[in-house]
Enzyme design. Structure first.
Site, PDB file in Angstrom:
ATOM      1  CG  ASN A 133      -1.717   1.295   1.344  1.00  0.00           C
ATOM      2  OD1 ASN A 133      -1.686   2.132   0.448  1.00  0.00           O
ATOM      3  ND2 ASN A 133      -2.436   1.449   2.448  1.00  0.00           N
ATOM      4  CD  GLU A 166      -2.975   0.734 -10.356  1.00  0.00           C
ATOM      5  OE1 GLU A 166      -4.093   0.464 -10.842  1.00  0.00           O
ATOM      6  OE2 GLU A 166      -1.912   0.658 -10.988  1.00  0.00           O
ATOM      7  CG  ASP A 192      -3.079  -2.486  12.611  1.00  0.00           C
ATOM      8  OD1 ASP A 192      -2.266  -3.424  12.511  1.00  0.00           O
ATOM      9  OD2 ASP A 192      -3.078  -1.694  13.566  1.00  0.00           O
TER      10      ASP A 192
HETATM   11  C1  LIG Z   1      -2.565   9.551  27.573  1.00  0.00           C
HETATM   12  C2  LIG Z   1      -2.002   8.474  26.682  1.00  0.00           C
HETATM   13  C3  LIG Z   1      -3.057   7.569  26.161  1.00  0.00           C
HETATM   14  C4  LIG Z   1      -2.575   6.448  25.316  1.00  0.00           C
HETATM   15  C5  LIG Z   1      -3.679   5.510  25.057  1.00  0.00           C
HETATM   16  C6  LIG Z   1      -3.249   4.465  24.137  1.00  0.00           C
HETATM   17  C7  LIG Z   1      -4.241   3.391  23.921  1.00  0.00           C
HETATM   18  C8  LIG Z   1      -3.814   2.637  22.746  1.00  0.00           C
HETATM   19  C9  LIG Z   1      -4.644   1.435  22.448  1.00  0.00           C
HETATM   20  C10 LIG Z   1      -4.434   1.096  21.036  1.00  0.00           C
HETATM   21  C11 LIG Z   1      -5.255  -0.012  20.543  1.00  0.00           C
HETATM   22  C12 LIG Z   1      -4.955  -0.198  19.114  1.00  0.00           C
HETATM   23  C13 LIG Z   1      -5.845  -1.142  18.442  1.00  0.00           C
HETATM   24  C14 LIG Z   1      -5.555  -1.148  16.980  1.00  0.00           C
HETATM   25  C15 LIG Z   1      -6.232  -0.492  16.129  1.00  0.00           C
HETATM   26  C16 LIG Z   1      -5.892  -0.450  14.685  1.00  0.00           C
HETATM   27  O1  LIG Z   1      -6.416  -1.575  14.045  1.00  0.00           O
HETATM   28  C17 LIG Z   1      -6.499   0.792  14.087  1.00  0.00           C
HETATM   29  C18 LIG Z   1      -6.122   0.947  12.614  1.00  0.00           C
HETATM   30  O2  LIG Z   1      -4.751   1.153  12.484  1.00  0.00           O
HETATM   31  P1  LIG Z   1      -4.076   1.632  11.098  1.00  0.00           P
HETATM   32  O3  LIG Z   1      -4.420   3.053  10.852  1.00  0.00           O
HETATM   33  O4  LIG Z   1      -2.600   1.407  11.283  1.00  0.00           O
HETATM   34  O5  LIG Z   1      -4.610   0.786   9.967  1.00  0.00           O
HETATM   35  N1  LIG Z   1      -6.030   1.939  14.808  1.00  0.00           N
HETATM   36  C19 LIG Z   1      -6.868   2.713  15.502  1.00  0.00           C
HETATM   37  O6  LIG Z   1      -8.059   2.573  15.475  1.00  0.00           O
HETATM   38  C20 LIG Z   1      -6.227   3.798  16.271  1.00  0.00           C
HETATM   39  C21 LIG Z   1      -6.651   3.758  17.670  1.00  0.00           C
HETATM   40  C22 LIG Z   1      -5.658   4.588  18.415  1.00  0.00           C
HETATM   41  C23 LIG Z   1      -6.186   5.270  19.505  1.00  0.00           C
HETATM   42  C24 LIG Z   1      -5.094   6.067  20.134  1.00  0.00           C
HETATM   43  C25 LIG Z   1      -5.615   7.084  20.942  1.00  0.00           C
HETATM   44  C26 LIG Z   1      -4.574   7.969  21.474  1.00  0.00           C
HETATM   45  C27 LIG Z   1      -5.211   8.760  22.500  1.00  0.00           C
HETATM   46  C28 LIG Z   1      -4.472   9.873  23.064  1.00  0.00           C
HETATM   47  C29 LIG Z   1      -5.410  10.515  24.055  1.00  0.00           C
HETATM   48  C30 LIG Z   1      -4.771  11.564  24.773  1.00  0.00           C
HETATM   49  C31 LIG Z   1      -5.670  12.297  25.711  1.00  0.00           C
HETATM   50  C32 LIG Z   1      -4.869  13.383  26.312  1.00  0.00           C
HETATM   51  C33 LIG Z   1      -5.696  14.477  26.823  1.00  0.00           C
HETATM   52  C34 LIG Z   1      -4.918  15.613  27.331  1.00  0.00           C
HETATM   53  N1  LIG Z   2      -3.822   2.264  -3.296  1.00  0.00           N
HETATM   54  C1  LIG Z   2      -4.658   2.573  -2.323  1.00  0.00           C
HETATM   55  N2  LIG Z   2      -5.367   3.721  -2.321  1.00  0.00           N
HETATM   56  C2  LIG Z   2      -6.175   4.042  -1.312  1.00  0.00           C
HETATM   57  N3  LIG Z   2      -6.386   3.276  -0.222  1.00  0.00           N
HETATM   58  C3  LIG Z   2      -5.696   2.132  -0.148  1.00  0.00           C
HETATM   59  C4  LIG Z   2      -4.813   1.721  -1.180  1.00  0.00           C
HETATM   60  N4  LIG Z   2      -4.273   0.529  -0.834  1.00  0.00           N
HETATM   61  C5  LIG Z   2      -4.812   0.208   0.354  1.00  0.00           C
HETATM   62  N5  LIG Z   2      -5.669   1.165   0.769  1.00  0.00           N
HETATM   63  C6  LIG Z   2      -6.446   1.231   2.018  1.00  0.00           C
HETATM   64  O1  LIG Z   2      -5.768   2.136   2.891  1.00  0.00           O
HETATM   65  C7  LIG Z   2      -6.156   1.870   4.224  1.00  0.00           C
HETATM   66  C8  LIG Z   2      -5.064   2.227   5.194  1.00  0.00           C
HETATM   67  O2  LIG Z   2      -3.919   1.509   4.903  1.00  0.00           O
HETATM   68  P1  LIG Z   2      -2.855   0.998   5.936  1.00  0.00           P
HETATM   69  O3  LIG Z   2      -1.797   0.345   5.112  1.00  0.00           O
HETATM   70  O4  LIG Z   2      -3.475   0.218   6.983  1.00  0.00           O
HETATM   71  O5  LIG Z   2      -2.229   2.333   6.531  1.00  0.00           O
HETATM   72  P2  LIG Z   2      -2.493   3.092   7.908  1.00  0.00           P
HETATM   73  O6  LIG Z   2      -1.901   2.244   8.966  1.00  0.00           O
HETATM   74  O7  LIG Z   2      -1.735   4.383   7.746  1.00  0.00           O
HETATM   75  O8  LIG Z   2      -3.963   3.292   8.083  1.00  0.00           O
HETATM   76  C9  LIG Z   2      -6.504   0.409   4.253  1.00  0.00           C
HETATM   77  O9  LIG Z   2      -7.782   0.284   4.836  1.00  0.00           O
HETATM   78  C10 LIG Z   2      -6.515  -0.048   2.799  1.00  0.00           C
HETATM   79  O10 LIG Z   2      -7.728  -0.700   2.493  1.00  0.00           O
END
Ligand SMILES: CCCCCCCCCCCCC/C=C/[C@@H](O)[C@H](COP(=O)(O)O)NC(=O)CCCCCCCCCCCCCCC
Ligand SMILES: Nc1ncnc2c1ncn2[C@@H]1O[C@H](COP(=O)(O)OP(=O)(O)O)[C@@H](O)[C@H]1O
Ligand SMILES: [Ca+2]
Length: 590
Positions: A133, A166, A192
């Site tokens: 990606n 793409e 993820d």
């Molecule tokens: C005050 C510090 C707080 C730190 C809290 C950290 C909790 C982290 C738990 C993360 C669980 C992650 C589960 C995975 C989710 C992913 O599948 C998913 C997709 O990832 P991708 O974009 O790479 O494709 N990622 C997510 O949905 C992101 C969730 C992340 C949440 C992080 C939140 C950070 C919060 C910071 C709050 C700070 C409050 C401070 C106020 C002064």
């Molecule tokens: N070529 C592309 N153009 C747009 N979106 C894409 C492409 N390839 C993958 N994706 C989508 O982009 C999203 C985010 O990608 P990912 O690799 O998980 O990065 P991030 O961790 O920054 O979210 C995924 O849900 C995937 O389906």
């Protein structure tokens, strides 16, 4: 008992130091000898971790260089990096050049070592399908693959077919529809979201081929044979981090090459009788749903968008009404609060294999069990909790990531057939901040009066009678106020989260930034104004779900990754814990 079929011993030279090399018991070791022929230090590498043996003096980095001297051979193997005294999960490419007393002996070493790892490691992949990606994370996926991963695959004799995506869902559709004959695994270079595409492709294809309906939450899904590998290049990289212990492309490439295999629990999410999505890390309502919805507006920020959105959403101080029902896991042996950790070779997970796939059961009776009237209702007694929640999270594994090295549920297991349900009831802002902050410290995030955690097999979320209508409506209000109003519509399941047009150009980004600045104040008020009436949205591994009333079921060990769980010894743990205030990044390679 293992047959010790390959054995060879001779003296060799490493630089100007004399060594005794020994191939025996599926290990290759070399011991430095002093002037009086006494043993000094020994390095020992299991054959399962040898990547390649090449004739001559060979280098592969920064580019391949071969000096074909006739008494030398070069060994490439997995080297564990020594982070501050402890050996952690970070791996690198080890390379040692040996000089033999004769050409004949050199040829014997090369032949015997190659025979050893070919006979001892039959499950190594030979051909891989790789999806990159180019837009994920910091947009460096192509560079990461070509500079750090492809040379390793080539060295190990793995041929790869590379697809640079793409559009969103291209990888998933490819796996669902194209001929995959000859491939030993599918790899994503991304985050993820990309992993999730591969997960859906692999599970969907396996069920299609087995004639199993994915929509029925009570069906026993067919476990998938095709392995998935993750080269981390995304924003959260939670699945990679939680299954390998670090988000480092070279470490992951090495696990793929040596054919490691880690089973993984998967949660299927249903709305009525329809499959909505699969998840391995987070199915989260409330805070994590709002953070995701908000973060989509700030995708141009890259991985930082989650921290920025997290702060905004935190300031809104929201909580949501709902009914959570859950089916507790049978096991009285493990609990989300037993302070254990699922590490490489985890006993709880290997004992679960027997429970999930009993060997005594013949194939035909297993199949008839799949098709029989198994009911999720008959699995035990459902328990119910009603109230206002800051967040409701279900995770099949720890969900550790660089932001939170111990994760959402530090004692969850990768492959025990259960998930952990975390309920955070409404509380004052400081209480919720304490909860969030404890994800980054050694303090127990479940030891708070407004938090409860349960080990479960299934979860159902609904609204009180009479509330559903308001909440279906308010889901759109919420999604509208937090992000793209289109986002929560049903059609998005098919179209995917991101059309490529949603990645902004430089100009659009600048304009967007100015606008952000101007509107920030009003926006924050708007963002928080629907506080009491609105429902939240579900975050399912980084995708927003189009429904709020859902049923989740955990399927034990449904897929397999090229990983082995987290390798961690006490020294490394101490090092990691000593650095716990550095936001988790400090012990990472990149
Ligand atoms: C005050 C510090 C707080 C730190 C809290 C950290 C909790 C982290 C738990 C993360 C669980 C992650 C589960 C995975 C989710 C992913 O599948 C998913 C997709 O990832 P991708 O974009 O790479 O494709 N990622 C997510 O949905 C992101 C969730 C992340 C949440 C992080 C939140 C950070 C919060 C910071 C709050 C700070 C409050 C401070 C106020 C002064
Ligand atoms: N070529 C592309 N153009 C747009 N979106 C894409 C492409 N390839 C993958 N994706 C989508 O982009 C999203 C985010 O990608 P990912 O690799 O998980 O990065 P991030 O961790 O920054 O979210 C995924 O849900 C995937 O389906
Ligand atoms: Ca689990």
């Amino acid at each position: 008992m293992e047959t010790d079929s390959v054995r060879l011993e001779s003296s060799v030279w490493l630089g100007n130091k004399r060594h005794r090399a020994l191939l025996s018991g599926w290990r290759f070791s070399w011991t430095e000898l002093d002037k009086k022929n006494r043993d000094k230090t020994t390095i020992s590498v299991p054959i399962s971790e040898v990547l390649a043996v090449e004739e001559g003096q060979v280098e592969i980095q920064p580019q391949k260089k071969v000096n074909d001297t006739d008494r030398d051979f070069t060994l490439f193997y997995v080297k564990r990096s020594n982070a501050s005294g402890g050996k952690g999960p970070l791996w690198s490419l080890g390379r040692s050049q040996f000089s033999c007393p004769s050409r004949d002996l050199r040829d014997q070493w090369v032949t015997q070592l190659r025979i050893a790892f070919k006979t001892h490691c039959p499950s190594r992949p030979h051909r891989l399908l790789v999806f990159i990606n180019p837009y994920g994370g910091k947009k460096k996926a192509k560079q990461i693959y070509h500079s750090s991963v492809a040379p390793l695959f080539e060295l190990a004799g793995i041929s790869s077919h590379v697809v640079v995506t793409e559009r969103a869902n291209q990888a998933r559709d490819h796996i669902l529809k194209k001929d995959l004959t000859g491939f030993d695994g599918v790899i994503c270079v991304g985050g993820d979201g990309m992993f999730s595409e591969l997960l859906h492709g692999v599970i969907g294809r396996t069920q299609q081929e087995a004639g199993v309906s994915e929509h029925d939450p009570s069906v026993m899904l067919q476990p998938c044979d095709l392995h998935i590998g993750i080269i981390p290049a995304g924003s959260t990289d939670c699945v990679c981090f939680a299954t390998v212990g670090v988000n480092d492309p070279v470490t992951s490439a090495l696990h793929i090459i040596i054919g490691d295999s880690q089973p993984l629990d998967v949660c299927s999410v249903h709305h009525h009788s329809t499959l909505v999505r699969y998840s391995v890390s987070l199915v989260g309502y409330g805070f994590y749903g709002d953070v995701l919805a908000e973060s989509e507006r700030h995708r141009w920020m890259g991985p930082l968008r989650y921290d920025y959105s997290g702060c905004l959403v935190y300031l809104c101080n929201r909580s949501y009404q709902g009914i959570v029902q859950y089916l507790p896991a049978d096991s009285q042996i493990t609990s989300p609060r037993d302070n254990s950790r699922c590490l490489s070779g985890c006993k709880v997970c290997s004992e679960s294999t027997e429970r999930l796939f009993p060997r005594s059961e013949s194939c035909s009776s297993l199949y008839s069990r799949q098709l029989s009237q198994y009911s999720i209702e008959s699995e035990g007694e459902w328990l119910s909790v009603e109230g206002r929640f800051r967040c409701v999270s279900l995770t099949c594994m720890s969900s550790s990531c660089p932001r939170s090295p111990k994760g959402l549920s530090p004692s969850a297991h990768l492959a025990d057939g259960t998930g952990d349900l975390i309920l955070v009831r409404n509380t004052h802002p400081l209480g919720f901040l304490t909860y969030l902050h404890r994800h980054t410290t050694t303090q127990d995030q479940f030891d708070l009066p407004f938090v409860e955690v349960h080990r479960v097999k299934a979860v159902r979320f609904s609204f009180s009678p009479g509330e559903e209508e308001d909440n279906e409506e308010s889901q759109n209000i919420t999604a509208g106020s937090l992000g793209d109003p289109e986002m929560a519509r049903e059609g998005d399941i098919e179209s995917g989260r991101l059309g490529s047009q949603q990645y902004l150009t430089g100009n659009q980004r600048d304009q967007g930034m100015k606008e952000e600045g101007r509107k920030k104040r009003d926006y924050l008020c708007g963002l928080c104004s629907s506080k009491q009436s609105a429902a939240s949205v579900w975050n399912c591994d980084g995708e927003i779900l189009p429904y709020n009333e859902i049923l989740c079921r955990v399927h034990g060990q449904l897929v397999r990754l090229f990983a082995r769980g987290i390798e961690e010894d006490a020294g490394f743990r101490k090092y990691r814990e000593g650095n716990r205030n550095c936001k988790g990044r400090c012990f990472l390679h990149n």
